[in-house]
Design a protein around this motif. Sequence first.
Motif, short mmCIF file in Angstrom:
data_model
loop_
_atom_site.label_atom_id
_atom_site.label_comp_id
_atom_site.label_asym_id
_atom_site.label_seq_id
_atom_site.Cartn_x
_atom_site.Cartn_y
_atom_site.Cartn_z
N LYS A 251 0.83 -1.21 0.00
CA LYS A 251 0.00 0.00 0.00
C LYS A 251 0.86 1.26 0.00
CE LYS A 251 -4.28 -1.64 2.16
NZ LYS A 251 -5.18 -1.49 3.33
N THR A 252 1.89 1.28 0.83
CA THR A 252 2.74 2.47 0.94
C THR A 252 3.51 2.72 -0.35
OG1 THR A 252 2.96 2.17 3.33
CG2 THR A 252 4.63 3.51 2.24
N VAL A 253 4.08 1.66 -0.91
CA VAL A 253 4.84 1.79 -2.15
C VAL A 253 3.91 2.19 -3.30
CG1 VAL A 253 6.23 0.54 -3.85
CG2 VAL A 253 6.60 0.16 -1.41
N GLY A 254 2.76 1.54 -3.36
CA GLY A 254 1.80 1.84 -4.42
C GLY A 254 1.30 3.27 -4.37
N GLN A 255 1.00 3.74 -3.16
CA GLN A 255 0.51 5.11 -3.00
C GLN A 255 1.56 6.14 -3.37
OE1 GLN A 255 -0.85 4.93 1.06
NE2 GLN A 255 -2.71 3.80 0.53
N ALA A 256 2.83 5.73 -3.31
CA ALA A 256 3.92 6.63 -3.70
C ALA A 256 4.16 6.59 -5.21
CB ALA A 256 5.20 6.24 -2.96
N GLY A 257 3.39 5.74 -5.91
CA GLY A 257 3.54 5.65 -7.35
C GLY A 257 4.75 4.86 -7.79
N LYS A 258 5.27 4.02 -6.90
CA LYS A 258 6.43 3.18 -7.23
C LYS A 258 5.97 1.73 -7.38
CE LYS A 258 8.89 6.89 -6.68
NZ LYS A 258 9.38 7.65 -7.86
#
Length: 352
Positions: A251-258
């Motif tokens: 979730k954290t990586v995805g929300q950062a667009g990575k």
Amino acid sequence: MRRGLKITLVAVTGAALTLSASACGGKKADSDDGGGGDKKSLKIGLAFDIGGRGDQSFNDSAAAGLDRAKKNLNVQTEEISAKPDEPDADKESRLRLMANKGYNPVIGVGFAYTTAIIKVAKDFPNTKFLVVDADQCKVEGANVSGACFSEEQGSYLVGAAAALKSKSGTIGFIGGVNVPLIQKFFAGYQAGAKAAKPGIKVLPPKYLTQPPNFNGFKDTGLGNEAAKGQLDQDADVIYHAAGGAGIGVIKTVGQAGKWAIGVDSDQYNQPAVAGVKQQILTSMVKHVDLAVYDFVESVANNTFKAGTKQYDLKNDGVGYAPSGGNVDDIKARLEELKAKIVSGEIQVPTKV
């Protein structure tokens, strides 16, 4: 609704356990007499690792194998989850409870069950036992089987994918607990990344907890914080081997667009990460479901063999998921590397 009887065992406190049963509509489960000449119904006892059914990763892969057995074979099941930081005595208690209740075979999901299963199996020589992820791929006893996986091979391929798709030139890895099994994931990941792109920077692995604290396989908050730390170090692809805690990483990586890389199950299709699924590059798929089903089927067919069985790229025990199409542009390269591993041309390290 699924035909048959579903029985669920729930841990309360310590080794205390309560049992509840509910029946789905339709015909009742076949009796042990197996009407019409059917084989005697198997009663399967399965003890999950920390996080249990619903972790959308390692345990759910085991659950898929159990569900397949319920669908295709004449079986009843009982399942229970582990508690964080529990002593081996608790694992022994639940295994003994299931064996005493006549459940045969009995399955322990996770390397932490290895010692308990070997000990309990000696007292129940007529009961067949399986430990998934047998510790150091070693088991003992004429009635004990161990499923082992070449996680390093699947991790090599997703490491190559990470390096090939990285734009920053830096990638990361987050492991749930700092144990040899999870270190294998990192060793393969780093080797695959450097083989695909020699100049890639692989950040030092981040382990969420140290044993005997196994909360790193469950606490999504820990995964979230670790992911922030690696994003701050310019990682634009992060692979997790952290079970349920990995949901926080994704979730954290995805929300950062990575790019995030999942583990064990094909996490692109998991409800918990639906909002960021397009940022899941791939997943290192570990077919625990296949190991569970193979074992149950061997008991049902009287073809059980003691000892360990290895699941690797050659027999599709591990692999990578193409869901979402995010590795379509590099799939030819990944398949080339896979073929070299299967042929033995590439030997993937299990240690850094």
